[in-house]
Write an enzyme that holds these catalytic residues in place. Structure first.
Site, PDB file in Angstrom:
ATOM      1  N   GLN A 298       1.051   7.181 -14.887  1.00  0.00           N
ATOM      2  CA  GLN A 298       0.541   8.014 -15.975  1.00  0.00           C
ATOM      3  C   GLN A 298       0.504   9.469 -15.523  1.00  0.00           C
ATOM      4  OE1 GLN A 298      -3.150   5.960 -16.260  1.00  0.00           O
ATOM      5  NE2 GLN A 298      -2.239   4.185 -17.268  1.00  0.00           N
TER       6      GLN A 298
ATOM      7  N   TYR B  83      -2.725   8.598 -10.158  1.00  0.00           N
ATOM      8  CA  TYR B  83      -3.079   7.570  -9.171  1.00  0.00           C
ATOM      9  C   TYR B  83      -3.042   6.142  -9.731  1.00  0.00           C
ATOM     10  CZ  TYR B  83      -4.974  11.652  -6.670  1.00  0.00           C
ATOM     11  OH  TYR B  83      -5.148  12.864  -6.057  1.00  0.00           O
ATOM     12  N   HIS B  84      -2.224   5.895 -10.751  1.00  0.00           N
ATOM     13  CA  HIS B  84      -2.151   4.563 -11.354  1.00  0.00           C
ATOM     14  C   HIS B  84      -0.718   4.028 -11.270  1.00  0.00           C
ATOM     15  CE1 HIS B  84      -5.836   5.914 -13.922  1.00  0.00           C
ATOM     16  NE2 HIS B  84      -6.182   5.540 -12.697  1.00  0.00           N
ATOM     17  N   SER B  85      -0.191   3.975 -10.069  1.00  0.00           N
ATOM     18  CA  SER B  85       1.215   3.632  -9.847  1.00  0.00           C
ATOM     19  C   SER B  85       1.426   2.121  -9.851  1.00  0.00           C
ATOM     20  CB  SER B  85       1.683   4.207  -8.508  1.00  0.00           C
ATOM     21  OG  SER B  85       1.385   5.590  -8.436  1.00  0.00           O
TER      22      SER B  85
END
Length: 595
Positions: free
Chosen positions: A337, A529-531
């Site tokens: 994101q 940080y939402h990989s």
């Protein structure tokens, strides 16, 4: 005067005494006691990575004493620094030695106001992984996310109805109004509590109602709407998978946990994974796996280790002169994101005052009761649709997280010094708040590649953010929704004013015009940080999938992957909750395989 001093002394003494009790009760120093001094030559399961997924798997697979489990974690145990348990200190640990310090490559026309024109991609390097250093937001995503997994990606068995029991199994809901909800669980390892409520949250939620949205439980039947944030926090203590799944049950004889153990390669013989090589205390070691090697090293380290072991895109593996073991699309899809932080001034004291938040009484409140400003970071959240006609029919497009204060630290965003001086420093003591506006499902996806054959080299991480123009348009639409929110009567009543975002580096455009906001996006938007999805799952034989629906690496026996990398696509929220649910489900699948 003497009475005042005596009163203060009594309060401090009582607080210190209670602190000792509180720390003992809620922050058990079990890190060292669960770590194993000696490692055997062979185990039934060898798990690589003790993060949000790996800790769950190690705990669940070792519940049966007949099976031996080794958990190899590259970082420290979670009690290495006791402050890691304090939720509000997440930014401190993002840049500590308890994190992998990853960052993107410089990308054309993007991240222009960030240091080195790169976005940070740090991850937890500690037992509990990113659940030990994240912002503690518990958000499962939309039920439509998991419908998409099942229908679009043909991941049968991984739909919403399949995963809901595992969300509930992992959860110990602490919010009284949700304890009887059919969508929440009690008695699970991970505590879910309501965030600190500032007066600002009411104005935020009321503004949402003026916009036509409902106040909702975003982890319930419908995600869309406005809500207080639900946190992975128990009595003020971070509820990480390391603490809850490994620390609380205590040491098990059939579970060995080895920290500071850096895995360099998976040994594969004749398409069968037989064990792993790792380095500990400067010495290279090897351990065998009788049943499975399970890779749970995260969205970046898992694809890196597969490629170092010869599993990945044929041309890339051969370009590095590595022996090709299996041609698979490892690292071909890096889903994530993109976020932009917008600050807002207000003229009423309904925010979180920094002096009070960092003062003695805040510390006393946290120490004595596990509440107050130190117990949570985010306040409220909204999940919104760009096209409101799609509400109830599709997943939301935009997430908006309210942080009830202005930032005094730009480390999360990686702003360069000139941007920090203009957007952060002047407003440190200004009454206000920050809205984190995230595009949940960008069309552009990135890639993960090896930088070299050296396992200590960080991988090449290309986000490819905004390579699809529609993504920029959609993030702009999210900003416009925030402008609508600050224009509501609720927000006007506290003097909401976004003029502090009138940055000089975009001053060649009219403030708040489309071109101005596009310029701001190109300068200060960053990864969130939402990989996920770098080893995505799919049906057996799916050419876009790395693992099948049983999380087996295609074409390789006894090698599985379970972490954020197997998610077919990023969920409509933070990713910690779905990763834990996937791990819970996978643990049950492995238990059934035993029989």
């Amino acid at each position: 005067m003497e009475l005042t001093r005596l009163t203060a002394l009594i309060v401090v003494v009582f607080a210190v005494g209670y602190a000792v009790f509180f720390r003992y009760k809620n922050k058990p120093s079990v890190g060292e006691s669960i770590v194993s001094d000696k490692i055997s030559d062979e185990y039934d399961y060898v798990i690589i990575g003790g993060g949000s997924a790996g800790s769950v798997l190690a705990s669940r697979l070792s519940e049966d004493a007949n099976y031996s489990v080794l958990l190899l974690e590259a970082g420290e145990h979670f009690d290495y620094d006791q402050n890691i348990h304090i939720p509000v200190l997440t930014f401190q640990f993002l840049r500590s030695n308890l994190a992998w310090h990853y960052q993107s490559e410089t990308e054309n026309g993007m991240f222009l106001g960030l240091k080195d024109q790169t976005t940070l991609l740090n991850r937890g390097r500690v037992l509990g992984g990113s659940s030990s250093i994240n912002a503690c937001v518990y958000a499962r995503g939309s039920p439509f996310d998991f419908e998409e997994w099942e229908k679009k990606y043909r991941c049968k068995g991984w739909g919403y109805n399949d995963l809901l029991p595992y969300f509930k199994k992992a959860e110990d809901i602490q919010i009284p109004s949700l304890k009887t909800s059919a969508y929440h669980g009690t008695g699970g390892p991970i505590a879910v509590s309501e965030s600190l409520s500032t007066p600002l949250s009411k104005y935020f939620i009321d503004a949402g109602k003026e916009m036509g949205y409902m106040e909702t439980d975003y982890n319930g039947k419908s995600q869309t709407g406005f809500s207080r944030v639900q946190n992975t926090v128990r009595n003020g203590v971070r509820s990480s998978t390391g603490l809850e799944y490994l620390g609380k049950p205590g040491k098990r004889q059939n579970l060995h946990i080895s920290v500071n153990s850096f895995v360099t390669k998976i040994q594969i013989k004749e398409k069968v994974a037989t064990g792993v090589y790792f380095i500990k205390q400067g010495r290279k070691q090897f351990v065998k796996a009788k049943r499975d090697v399970i890779l749970s090293a995260g969205a970046f380290n898992s694809p890196q280790l597969l490629m170092l072991s010869g599993i990945g895109p044929k041309s890339h593996i051969q370009d590095l002169d590595l022996p090709l073991v299996q041609d698979l699309p490892v690292g071909e899809k890096f889903d994530d994101q993109i976020n932009i932080a917008i600050s807002t001034k207000i003229n009423q004291s309904v925010h979180l005052d920094k002096e009070k938040a960092q003062g003695l009484w805040s510390l006393v409140e946290y120490t004595m009761f596990g509440t107050g400003p130190l117990s949570s970071l985010a306040d409220s959240v909204a999940f919104l649709h760009i096209d409101k006609s799609k509400m109830g029919k599709e997943r939301p497009d935009v997430m908006m997280i309210l942080v009830p204060t202005t930032f005094d630290d730009s480390s999360m965003f990686n702003y360069n010094e000139s941007v920090t001086k203009e957007l952060i420093y002047p407003y440190i003591n200004t009454p206000g708040f920050v809205a984190m506006i995230s595009l949940l499902h960008p069309r552009g996806t990135g890639t993960v590649r090896l930088r070299s054959t050296d396992p200590f080299d960080s991988p090449i991480l290309d986000t490819n953010h905004l390579t699809n123009k529609q993504d920029e348009d959609d993030l702009l639409a999210g900003i416009r929704m925030f402008e609508e929110l600050v224009s509501t009567e609720a927000m006007k009543s506290i003097g909401a004013d976004i003029s502090i975002n009138e940055a000089s580096f975009c001053s060649h455009h009219q403030f708040r015009s489309d071109d101005f906001w596009r310029c701001m996006i190109r300068h200060i938007a960053h990864n969130f940080y939402h990989s996920t999805s770098t080893c995505k799952m799919g049906m057996k034989g799916d050419p876009t999938a790395v693992v099948d629906l049983d999380l087996r690496v295609q074409g390789i026996k006894n090698l599985r992957v379970c972490d954020a990398s197997v998610l077919p696509s990023v969920t409509s929220a933070n990713t910690n909750a779905p990763v834990m649910a996937v791990a819970e489900k996978f643990a049950d699948m492995l238990k059934k395989e035993r029989h």
